[in-house]
Design a protein around this motif. Structure first.
Motif, PDB file in Angstrom:
ATOM      1  N   HIS A   9      -4.499  -0.762   5.831  1.00 57.00           N
ATOM      2  CA  HIS A   9      -4.468  -0.028   6.756  1.00 57.00           C
ATOM      3  C   HIS A   9      -5.633  -0.114   7.947  1.00 57.00           C
ATOM      4  O   HIS A   9      -6.037   1.046   8.407  1.00 57.00           O
ATOM      5  N   HIS A  62     -10.606   1.077   1.339  1.00 58.88           N
ATOM      6  CA  HIS A  62      -9.961   1.755   2.494  1.00 58.88           C
ATOM      7  C   HIS A  62     -11.719   1.846   3.654  1.00 58.88           C
ATOM      8  O   HIS A  62     -12.754   2.066   2.534  1.00 58.88           O
ATOM      9  N   TYR A  89     -12.899   3.471  -2.856  1.00 60.49           N
ATOM     10  CA  TYR A  89     -12.180   4.688  -2.051  1.00 60.49           C
ATOM     11  C   TYR A  89     -14.153   4.954  -1.350  1.00 60.49           C
ATOM     12  O   TYR A  89     -14.675   5.339  -2.189  1.00 60.49           O
ATOM     13  N   THR A 145     -11.694  10.044   2.012  1.00 59.49           N
ATOM     14  CA  THR A 145      -9.873  10.347   2.762  1.00 59.49           C
ATOM     15  C   THR A 145      -9.523  11.835   1.535  1.00 59.49           C
ATOM     16  O   THR A 145     -10.079  11.664   0.644  1.00 59.49           O
ATOM     17  N   LEU A 151      -5.629   9.066   7.675  1.00 57.67           N
ATOM     18  CA  LEU A 151      -6.975   8.354   8.121  1.00 57.67           C
ATOM     19  C   LEU A 151      -6.020   6.640   7.629  1.00 57.67           C
ATOM     20  O   LEU A 151      -5.382   6.792   6.656  1.00 57.67           O
ATOM     21  N   HIS A 189       0.976  -1.461   0.183  1.00 58.28           N
ATOM     22  CA  HIS A 189      -0.020  -0.080   0.248  1.00 58.28           C
ATOM     23  C   HIS A 189       0.599   1.749  -0.518  1.00 58.28           C
ATOM     24  O   HIS A 189       1.678   1.379   1.129  1.00 58.28           O
ATOM     25  N   LYS A 228      -9.183  -0.042  -6.861  1.00 54.67           N
ATOM     26  CA  LYS A 228      -9.440   0.451  -4.894  1.00 54.67           C
ATOM     27  C   LYS A 228     -10.568   1.184  -4.521  1.00 54.67           C
ATOM     28  O   LYS A 228     -10.472   1.665  -5.790  1.00 54.67           O
TER      29      LYS A 228
HETATM   30 ZN   LIG Z   1      -6.914   4.901   2.779  1.00 53.85          ZN
END
Ligand SMILES: [Zn+2]
Ligand SMILES: NC(=O)N[C@@H](CC(=O)O)C(=O)O
Ligand SMILES: [Zn+2]
Length: 346
Positions: free
Chosen positions: A177, A139, A104, A109, A222, A16, A102
């Protein structure tokens, strides 16, 4: 005679990474390339990387930014929006241009303004990804203004992730994360298709680092660091030998003046001393024997890629982290700025 403690492991990868673009890319990419063989490169540029041609061109710019002789391999990702085309996803994956996509949630963020407003909008895309075995990187925070920012990850698990995993059990998911005990428990209890990355900062700091003795913008990222019990849960998971948990720094460089301001950006630039930072945690936890799996084996296994053949050596000797780094003209404050770490890359 004194002997230095050393640790030699297969060369790690970073699952990441934010490498940015243009002049900053040239300034930051060498730090990641120095430590890692490969990195999953996040697509949250401005504008975001939403199609095959854009991602391929970005990959070329990254390769051009590397120091001469570098064999670093950037692994590219696609940015999902409400209107992502299923055929584009399938084509880019088949051609090897990107290896993951990905998610989001919109406005969760940095660089997520074009993100997904409701996960149901991308269910057709996720069904394709499930069928072709393409990983979804998430995320994992809700964006509902009524939800406290410290609860946004845990609420995402309850409202979105649990349902997604039930609806698409074969979809390969990386919960990126992670920052909470709830996330650690969720991942530990999940099946073989759910993995997680953990950053160095969430293993080192809790929210006091941001707020005690003055507001400290360089500890802000974040998802935001949580209270101490969450940090301890993450340290336990990272060193637990769970093979679905692996290294992902979330190195997120922002210019010093854009963090030290009334509305500072979220993101911590940890690439310059990432391995030194992580190995310190494994040493403190008495888990040096588990570091190679976390850093170099579990990620490739989940992404179905070969492990790296070469090795690196870390040695237990102090290294001083500079207060600030000049990244090709942009001043950026690294994670651990001004501290001395107990391990260094030999
Ligand atoms: Zn993120
Ligand atoms: N982690 C962060 O605080 N910031 C990241 C975005 C992200 O990974 O959420 C960035 O791109 O700056
Ligand atoms: Zn990130």
């Amino acid at each position: 005679m004194t002997t230095t403690t050393t640790l030699t492991i297969r060369r790690p990868d970073d699952w990441h990474t934010h490498l940015r673009d243009k002049d900053v890319l040239v300034g930051v990419a060498p730090y990641t390339a120095r430590q890692f063989a490969r990195a999953i490169v996040m697509p949250n540029l401005s504008p975001p990387m939403t199609d095959v041609a854009g991602v391929a061109a970005y990959r070329d710019r990254i390769l051009a930014a590397l120091p001469a002789g570098s064999d670093f391999n950037p692994l590219m990702t696609l940015y999902l929006t409400d209107s992502t085309d299923t055929a584009e996803v399938e084509r880019g994956f088949a051609e090897g241009v990107f290896i993951a996509a990905k998610l989001y949630p919109a406005h969760a963020t940095t660089g997520s303004a074009h993100g997904v407003t409701d996960i149901r909008n991308i269910y057709p895309v996720l069904e394709v990804m499930q069928r072709i075995g393409m990983p979804l990187l998430i995320h994992g925070e809700v964006t509902d203004s009524h939800v406290d920012i410290f609860d946004r990850e845990a609420v995402f698990i309850d409202r979105t992730l649990t349902r997604l995993v039930a609806d698409m059990p074969e979809l390969r998911i990386v919960f990126e994360h992670i920052t909470t005990e709830e996330a650690a428990q969720f991942v530990q209890g999940a099946g073989p298709n759910v993995a997680a990355t953990i950053t160095p900062q969430h293993l080192h700091i809790n929210r006091n680092a941001m707020l005690v003795g003055g507001i400290r913008p360089h500890a802000f990222c974040l998802p935001v660091a949580k209270r101490e019990k969450h940090r301890l849960a993450l340290r336990k998971l990272a060193t637990s030998n769970c093979e679905r948990v692996f290294l992902g720094t979330d190195t997120a460089p922002h210019a010093k003046h854009l963090k030290e301001t009334a509305c500072g950006c979220a993101g911590i630039f940890n690439a310059p001393f990432a391995l030194e930072s992580y190995v310190t945690v494994f040493d403190e936890e008495g888990a040096l024997d588990r570091f190679e799996a976390f850093a170099s084996l579990n990620g490739p296994a989940f992404y179905r890629m070969p492990v790296n053949e070469s090795t690196i050596t870390l040695e237990k000797a102090p290294v001083e982290v500079p207060e600030v780094l000049d990244c090709n003209g942009t001043l950026i404050v690294p994670f651990h700025a001004g501290e001395t770490l107990a391990w260094r890359l030999a």
